[in-house]
Design a protein around this motif. Structure first.
Motif, PDB file in Angstrom:
ATOM      1  N   ASP A  96      43.190 -49.348  36.938  1.00  0.00           N
ATOM      2  CA  ASP A  96      42.780 -49.061  38.311  1.00  0.00           C
ATOM      3  C   ASP A  96      43.495 -47.868  38.941  1.00  0.00           C
ATOM      4  N   GLY A  97      44.469 -47.322  38.249  1.00  0.00           N
ATOM      5  CA  GLY A  97      45.238 -46.241  38.833  1.00  0.00           C
ATOM      6  C   GLY A  97      46.468 -46.744  39.570  1.00  0.00           C
ATOM      7  N   VAL A  98      47.302 -45.824  40.012  1.00  0.00           N
ATOM      8  CA  VAL A  98      48.547 -46.167  40.704  1.00  0.00           C
ATOM      9  C   VAL A  98      48.239 -46.721  42.097  1.00  0.00           C
ATOM     10  N   PRO A  99      48.879 -47.823  42.511  1.00  0.00           N
ATOM     11  CA  PRO A  99      48.646 -48.371  43.869  1.00  0.00           C
ATOM     12  C   PRO A  99      49.030 -47.361  44.941  1.00  0.00           C
ATOM     13  N   GLU A 100      48.388 -47.461  46.085  1.00  0.00           N
ATOM     14  CA  GLU A 100      48.641 -46.527  47.180  1.00  0.00           C
ATOM     15  C   GLU A 100      49.853 -46.919  48.011  1.00  0.00           C
ATOM     16  N   ALA A 101      50.250 -48.199  47.938  1.00  0.00           N
ATOM     17  CA  ALA A 101      51.360 -48.666  48.771  1.00  0.00           C
ATOM     18  C   ALA A 101      52.220 -49.649  47.987  1.00  0.00           C
ATOM     19  N   LEU A 102      53.431 -49.846  48.472  1.00  0.00           N
ATOM     20  CA  LEU A 102      54.334 -50.829  47.866  1.00  0.00           C
ATOM     21  C   LEU A 102      53.711 -52.227  47.951  1.00  0.00           C
ATOM     22  N   PRO A 103      54.098 -53.145  47.066  1.00  0.00           N
ATOM     23  CA  PRO A 103      53.510 -54.496  47.082  1.00  0.00           C
ATOM     24  C   PRO A 103      53.646 -55.151  48.449  1.00  0.00           C
ATOM     25  N   SER A 104      52.565 -55.758  48.905  1.00  0.00           N
ATOM     26  CA  SER A 104      52.547 -56.399  50.217  1.00  0.00           C
ATOM     27  C   SER A 104      52.909 -57.879  50.098  1.00  0.00           C
ATOM     28  N   ARG A 105      53.055 -58.509  51.252  1.00  0.00           N
ATOM     29  CA  ARG A 105      53.326 -59.953  51.280  1.00  0.00           C
ATOM     30  C   ARG A 105      52.181 -60.737  50.643  1.00  0.00           C
ATOM     31  N   LEU A 106      50.953 -60.300  50.859  1.00  0.00           N
ATOM     32  CA  LEU A 106      49.805 -60.973  50.260  1.00  0.00           C
ATOM     33  C   LEU A 106      49.797 -60.794  48.743  1.00  0.00           C
ATOM     34  N   ASP A 107      50.200 -59.613  48.261  1.00  0.00           N
ATOM     35  CA  ASP A 107      50.276 -59.382  46.821  1.00  0.00           C
ATOM     36  C   ASP A 107      51.236 -60.353  46.156  1.00  0.00           C
ATOM     37  N   LEU A 108      52.295 -60.742  46.888  1.00  0.00           N
ATOM     38  CA  LEU A 108      53.350 -61.589  46.337  1.00  0.00           C
ATOM     39  C   LEU A 108      53.213 -63.045  46.759  1.00  0.00           C
ATOM     40  N   ASP A 109      52.068 -63.398  47.325  1.00  0.00           N
ATOM     41  CA  ASP A 109      51.796 -64.802  47.617  1.00  0.00           C
ATOM     42  C   ASP A 109      51.699 -65.577  46.306  1.00  0.00           C
ATOM     43  N   THR A 110      52.171 -66.810  46.311  1.00  0.00           N
ATOM     44  CA  THR A 110      52.225 -67.582  45.062  1.00  0.00           C
ATOM     45  C   THR A 110      50.860 -67.830  44.446  1.00  0.00           C
ATOM     46  N   ARG A 111      49.788 -67.685  45.253  1.00  0.00           N
ATOM     47  CA  ARG A 111      48.444 -67.915  44.713  1.00  0.00           C
ATOM     48  C   ARG A 111      47.633 -66.621  44.605  1.00  0.00           C
ATOM     49  N   ALA A 112      48.327 -65.480  44.678  1.00  0.00           N
ATOM     50  CA  ALA A 112      47.642 -64.196  44.548  1.00  0.00           C
ATOM     51  C   ALA A 112      47.096 -64.036  43.130  1.00  0.00           C
ATOM     52  N   GLN A 113      45.991 -63.327  43.013  1.00  0.00           N
ATOM     53  CA  GLN A 113      45.313 -63.194  41.716  1.00  0.00           C
ATOM     54  C   GLN A 113      46.160 -62.443  40.698  1.00  0.00           C
ATOM     55  N   HIS A 114      46.863 -61.403  41.141  1.00  0.00           N
ATOM     56  CA  HIS A 114      47.651 -60.585  40.226  1.00  0.00           C
ATOM     57  C   HIS A 114      49.141 -60.700  40.559  1.00  0.00           C
ATOM     58  N   LEU A 115      49.610 -61.933  40.687  1.00  0.00           N
ATOM     59  CA  LEU A 115      50.991 -62.175  41.112  1.00  0.00           C
ATOM     60  C   LEU A 115      51.998 -61.574  40.136  1.00  0.00           C
ATOM     61  N   GLY A 116      51.763 -61.759  38.837  1.00  0.00           N
ATOM     62  CA  GLY A 116      52.704 -61.234  37.858  1.00  0.00           C
ATOM     63  C   GLY A 116      52.852 -59.732  37.953  1.00  0.00           C
ATOM     64  N   ALA A 117      51.736 -59.029  38.113  1.00  0.00           N
ATOM     65  CA  ALA A 117      51.780 -57.568  38.244  1.00  0.00           C
ATOM     66  C   ALA A 117      52.529 -57.161  39.501  1.00  0.00           C
ATOM     67  N   ALA A 118      52.353 -57.907  40.592  1.00  0.00           N
ATOM     68  CA  ALA A 118      53.035 -57.583  41.843  1.00  0.00           C
ATOM     69  C   ALA A 118      54.542 -57.755  41.708  1.00  0.00           C
ATOM     70  N   TYR A 119      54.984 -58.802  40.980  1.00  0.00           N
ATOM     71  CA  TYR A 119      56.416 -58.998  40.743  1.00  0.00           C
ATOM     72  C   TYR A 119      56.974 -57.844  39.916  1.00  0.00           C
ATOM     73  N   GLU A 120      56.253 -57.452  38.885  1.00  0.00           N
ATOM     74  CA  GLU A 120      56.714 -56.351  38.046  1.00  0.00           C
ATOM     75  C   GLU A 120      56.768 -55.051  38.836  1.00  0.00           C
ATOM     76  N   ALA A 121      55.783 -54.819  39.681  1.00  0.00           N
ATOM     77  CA  ALA A 121      55.776 -53.620  40.524  1.00  0.00           C
ATOM     78  C   ALA A 121      56.974 -53.620  41.472  1.00  0.00           C
ATOM     79  N   SER A 122      57.312 -54.784  42.014  1.00  0.00           N
ATOM     80  CA  SER A 122      58.456 -54.891  42.921  1.00  0.00           C
ATOM     81  C   SER A 122      59.758 -54.618  42.169  1.00  0.00           C
ATOM     82  N   TRP A 123      59.843 -55.121  40.947  1.00  0.00           N
ATOM     83  CA  TRP A 123      61.018 -54.839  40.118  1.00  0.00           C
ATOM     84  C   TRP A 123      61.181 -53.330  39.915  1.00  0.00           C
ATOM     85  N   LEU A 124      60.083 -52.641  39.661  1.00  0.00           N
ATOM     86  CA  LEU A 124      60.147 -51.204  39.427  1.00  0.00           C
ATOM     87  C   LEU A 124      60.507 -50.434  40.701  1.00  0.00           C
TER      88      LEU A 124
END
Length: 411
Positions: free
Chosen positions: A325-353
């Motif tokens: 999908d290309g590089v995200p436009e913004a840092l991971p949001s609270r919704l991205d890191l919600d426990t029931r978010a669709q791409h939760l694992g990717a959001a955690y990895e993005a936050s780590w980076l």
């Protein structure tokens, strides 16, 4: 003295009752025998005073570490076994400040005369918790309030220590509470102690402690946390206050989802517990207004710092997402890191980076100082400029470059 026979009124009332009964029976067919109606329970059967005395007796039994006395308060064999286990677990945990206060009934009395009530309960693990936890727990009372029929369920919380048989291990630094053999105790104690070492190594702290709780199931996890079913179904562990009171000084524990944890290998389990140890040591559940990408990204930075894994493993999901999908436009949001978010694992990895990017730019000491200042209430953007000389826009662009770089390797 006036004779009882002198006033015919009582006789007339009795005869009227007989006449009504005969009239009612005369309307019945011969093949329809009369059946007395089932008595309905009355709220008069609720006895808060008796229930309060029973709760006082349970308090005394727990204070005295007297499992037999606690068991005697059970309404049946199952309840007696439960209360015995509660007393044994409380003793093994070294619980203090245990109190039970009757609040209010939950609904009507059942046909057998039992009823449930909300009980304000306090407890504290001596030597580990700074202050007592408090939660409203549902108790079922029987035999006019003189016996306890069940504990937990309903709309209140069901803490692990009061939910049934459990094993406890205490060391100087770690308390581990595991519901009735749901996961092996010894490996978990080892992983928990190592997790504390990992967190201390980066944070530079040496006097911290860790409490780990493992409920019997995913459903029991949600009951312990007072959360709707499904909230943490896909989560290995979560760090939270013991009673949901997210205020400074509240006891912060790590809760493990056994249904997911059992599927983890040794390395994955270590990374997860080290991540949660960072949250516990820095009491992040009692903070407010801190960006989730910083809380989760920093915890992963610490947990993964000394793990010898390629970035294709530690950031595999976000790499795949960037390639697709290309590089995200913004840092991971609270919704991205919600426990029931669709791409939760990717959001955690993005936050780590994000945190990897900060450490590479300003050094690990700057990252730790930045994190601790923001968690303590300082403004994120001001601290970002102070420690790194960056704005949020600068950080976002540098992080996007990192994502592009790691996603192009082997692509």
């Amino acid at each position: 003295m006036r004779s009882a026979l002198a006033d015919p009124a009582p006789v007339r009332l009795l005869l009227a009752g007989v006449v009504l009964a005969v009239a009612a029976l005369s309307g019945c067919q011969d093949d329809e025998p009369y059946v007395a109606p089932t008595p309905t329970a009355s709220t008069d059967a609720i006895a808060p005073a008796a229930a309060t005395r029973t709760l006082d007796d349970l308090e005394r039994a727990l204070r005295r570490r007297d499992a037999d006395a606690a068991a005697e308060l059970g309404a049946d064999d199952a309840a007696q076994d439960l209360l015995r286990s509660v007393a044994e677990t409380a003793a093994a945990l070294d619980l203090v400040d245990v109190t039970f206060t009757y609040l209010t009934e939950n609904g009507q009395v059942a046909a057998d005369g039992s009823w449930t009530a909300a009980i304000a309960t306090t407890w504290r693990i001596d030597g580990f918790d700074e202050r007592s936890a408090r939660a409203d727990i549902e108790f079922a009372f029987a035999d006019g309030g003189t016996r306890v029929g069940a504990i937990g369920g309903g709309v209140g919380r069901t803490p692990v220590w009061i939910s049934g048989p459990a094993a406890v291990r205490r060391t100087d630094d770690v308390v581990v509470l595991v519901a009735d053999g749901v996961v092996p105790m010894r490996p978990l104690v080892t992983v928990s102690e190592q997790a504390l070492v990992v967190a201390q190594r980066v944070l530079g702290r040496s006097a911290e402690q860790l409490v780990i709780e493992v409920p019997a199931s995913s459903d029991a996890l949600h009951a312990a946390l007072g959360q709707p079913p499904g909230t943490y179904d896909a989560v290995v562990a979560v760090t939270a206050t013991a009673d949901g009171a997210n205020v400074p000084g509240a006891p912060v524990h790590v809760f493990i989802n056994p249904d997911v944890y059992r599927a983890q290998g040794p390395l994955s389990a270590q990374v997860v517990l080290s991540h949660e140890a960072v949250h516990a040591v820095t009491a992040t559940p009692t903070t407010s207004g801190v960006e989730n990408w910083l809380l989760e990204g920093f915890a992963d930075y610490v947990a993964l710092r000394d793990v010898d894994l390629p970035v294709s493993r530690t950031a595999g999901q976000i790499i795949g997402q960037v390639r697709r999908d290309g590089v995200p436009e913004a840092l991971p949001s609270r919704l991205d890191l919600d426990t029931r978010a669709q791409h939760l694992g990717a959001a955690y990895e993005a936050s780590w980076l994000v945190c990897v990017t900060l450490a590479e730019h300003g050094g690990e000491d700057a990252l730790v100082a930045f994190y601790e200042a923001v968690v303590d209430g300082a403004g994120l953007e001001a601290e970002l400029r102070r420690h790194f000389g960056w704005t949020i826009g600068d950080l976002t662009r540098a992080w996007q470059d990192t994502l592009s770089s790691v996603s192009s390797v082997g692509g």
